[in-house]
Design an enzyme around this catalytic site. Structure first.
Site, PDB file in Angstrom:
ATOM      1  N   ASP A 217       1.763   1.332   3.981  1.00 31.78           N
ATOM      2  CA  ASP A 217       2.399   1.613   5.141  1.00 31.78           C
ATOM      3  C   ASP A 217       2.795   0.298   5.722  1.00 31.78           C
ATOM      4  OD1 ASP A 217       3.925   2.427   7.612  1.00 31.78           O
ATOM      5  OD2 ASP A 217       3.265   4.714   7.141  1.00 31.78           O
ATOM      6  N   HIS A 240       5.453  -1.433   3.799  1.00 35.23           N
ATOM      7  CA  HIS A 240       6.631  -1.159   4.553  1.00 35.23           C
ATOM      8  C   HIS A 240       6.987  -2.481   5.314  1.00 35.23           C
ATOM      9  CE1 HIS A 240       6.172   3.723   4.180  1.00 35.23           C
ATOM     10  NE2 HIS A 240       6.332   2.954   3.033  1.00 35.23           N
TER      11      HIS A 240
END
Ligand SMILES: *[C@@H]1O[C@H](CO)[C@@H](O)[C@H](O)[C@H]1NC(C)=O
Ligand SMILES: *[C@@H]1O[C@H](CO)[C@@H](O)[C@H](O)[C@H]1NC(C)=O
Ligand SMILES: *[C@@H]1O[C@H](CO)[C@@H](O)[C@H](O)[C@H]1NC(C)=O
Ligand SMILES: *[C@@H]1O[C@H](CO)[C@@H](O)[C@H](O)[C@H]1NC(C)=O
Length: 393
Positions: A217, A240
């Site tokens: 993430d 991310h």
């Protein structure tokens, strides 16, 4: 007495007593001396806590919790202060989290709390044993334990350690001031859910320096109430990317102000630098933000403001976001984008973005749908220097 001899005697006395005696005041509290078995199977949390408590309360000089090499299984622990003074935790071993979910009563594995003056260093690793938990969170919607929570802690340095395979966030810095991560390695697979590298919320003066973050993430995510955050010399990817937000989800969120991300490399990440807010009535602001000297390699959305953030889908866009984004600089950002819209600035019709600057942007689309593009909605600001894709501001 001869003045030379006098000086010699004086020197001998000072050298013998000065540095030596101050060194003697440092005291190690070695978990092995408190019953840690280090077989990787026996729960060593009692030994860790007992060693921590004694170290923390030690008044005879500098104090250190020492975790020598070896493999330790440690159930959820809370290292609480206040301590008698600055405390160091030196991690040389491999510390593993339990795989049995029922051992967790809180949403974190290792918690540091109410401490002023903490150093965590060493060449050791914290292994969150994420693979045991990730399959139960394929929706990405479950609250799995975070590996390390730093909460109500001031003046902290976290240095050189590795965090591996956290069940959810690797590090969560909350309600803390003057925290630095330096030369820290953060590792989890690309597809692991919610494994943010470092999440920061309600915290001031947090630095992330020369870290290597490869996770599933956000590499660094900056939540509401964060102020004066500096991210420098960080490699991010997979993951991310760097993100502010999400904002505008909960009542009474404080503003985000003063974020600087400089001299970083993003590699095969879903986003590069991102600001994300929900469509809601809730008002707050994010301002004083700079992203400078960033190299993008194979990044899906290198530059993105998303004020209609809705990861699960199905949100109403009526009324727009009420989070004001302003005074944001994107400067010297270059490399490759795997999506055609390399610069995507979707602000809110309710509170359009103000004073957004694009300065020397050079991002090449690697696909075959045509030239790279930028897309703006409700953006006020200016573009200067090279603009590839052509600026939409
Ligand atoms: C940390 O600093 C804040 C702000 O100065 C203060 O309110 C808080 O009590 C401090 N906490 C600790 C644990 O020192
Ligand atoms: C580009 O990034 C994607 C993930 O977004 C990854 O699967 C792929 O292997 C990367 N390609 C290269 C050449 O690094
Ligand atoms: C616009 O934002 C920049 C930071 O990118 C800031 O230095 C400048 O003061 C802002 N200008 C105004 C008029 O607020
Ligand atoms: C640009 O953004 C608008 C608003 O979100 C969207 O409707 C449009 O499809 C986008 N254009 C491209 C080329 O992505």
């Amino acid at each position: 007495m001869d003045s030379k001899i006098c000086l010699l005697l004086f020197s001998v006395l000072v050298l013998a007593n000065g540095p030596a005696s101050s060194h003697a005041q440092e005291k190690d509290f070695n978990v092995r001396n408190f019953g840690a078995v280090a077989d990787g199977k026996t729960d060593d949390s009692k030994a860790f806590l007992e060693a921590w408590n004694q170290a923390c309360q030690y008044k005879g000089g500098d104090r250190r919790l020492f975790i020598p090499s070896g493999t330790y299984l440690v159930w959820p622990v809370e290292f609480k202060g206040p301590c008698a003074g600055h405390i160091t935790v030196t991690l040389e071993g491999l510390v593993k989290a339990p795989t049995d979910q029922s051992t967790f009563s809180q949403d974190n594995w290792i918690r540091f709390q109410y401490i002023n003056g903490l150093t965590i260093n060493g060449k050791g690793t914290l292994d969150g044993e994420g693979p045991s938990a990730w399959p139960s969170n394929e929706c990405g919607c479950k609250t799995l334990p975070q590996s390390v929570r730093i909460s109500s802690v001031n003046n902290t340095l976290i240095q050189s350690i590795t965090s591996l395979n956290s069940k959810s966030f690797h590090f969560n810095v909350f309600s803390s001031n003057d925290v630095e991560f330096r030369d820290v390695r953060i590792i989890a697979p690309d597809e692991s859910p919610n494994t943010d590298g470092i999440h920061i919320g309600d915290a001031s003066r947090v630095k992330v320096t020369n870290c290597d973050i490869r996770t599933g993430d956000d590499c660094v995510s900056v939540g509401p109430g964060s102020k004066d955050i500096e991210v420098t010399g960080v490699h991010c990817g997979p993951g991310h990317g760097f993100s502010i937000g999400s904002l505008g989800k909960y009542e009474n969120e404080a503003d985000v102000s003063g974020l600087s991300v400089r001299d970083c490399t993003m590699e095969s990440t879903q986003n590069g630098v991102r600001i994300k807010t929900w469509v809601s009535q809730l008002k707050s602001s994010a301002y004083g933000i700079e992203f400078v000297n960033i190299e993008m390699k194979n990044v899906t959305n290198p530059i993105i403001i998303d004020q209609v953030y809705c990861p699960g889908g199905g949100c109403s866009t009526e009324g727009g976001s009420n989070v004001q984004i302003k005074d944001v600089l994107f400067s010297n950002i270059h490399g490759t984008s795997t999506s055609q819209v390399a610069v995507d600035l979707i602000c809110s019709p309710t509170v359009p973005c103000q004073n957004i600057t694009l300065d020397n942007i050079n991002l090449a689309y690697t696909g075959d749908k045509g030239p790279e593009q930028s897309n703006c909605s409700y953006v006020n600001g200016e573009a200067r220097g090279v603009q590839n894709p052509p600026s939409c501001i």
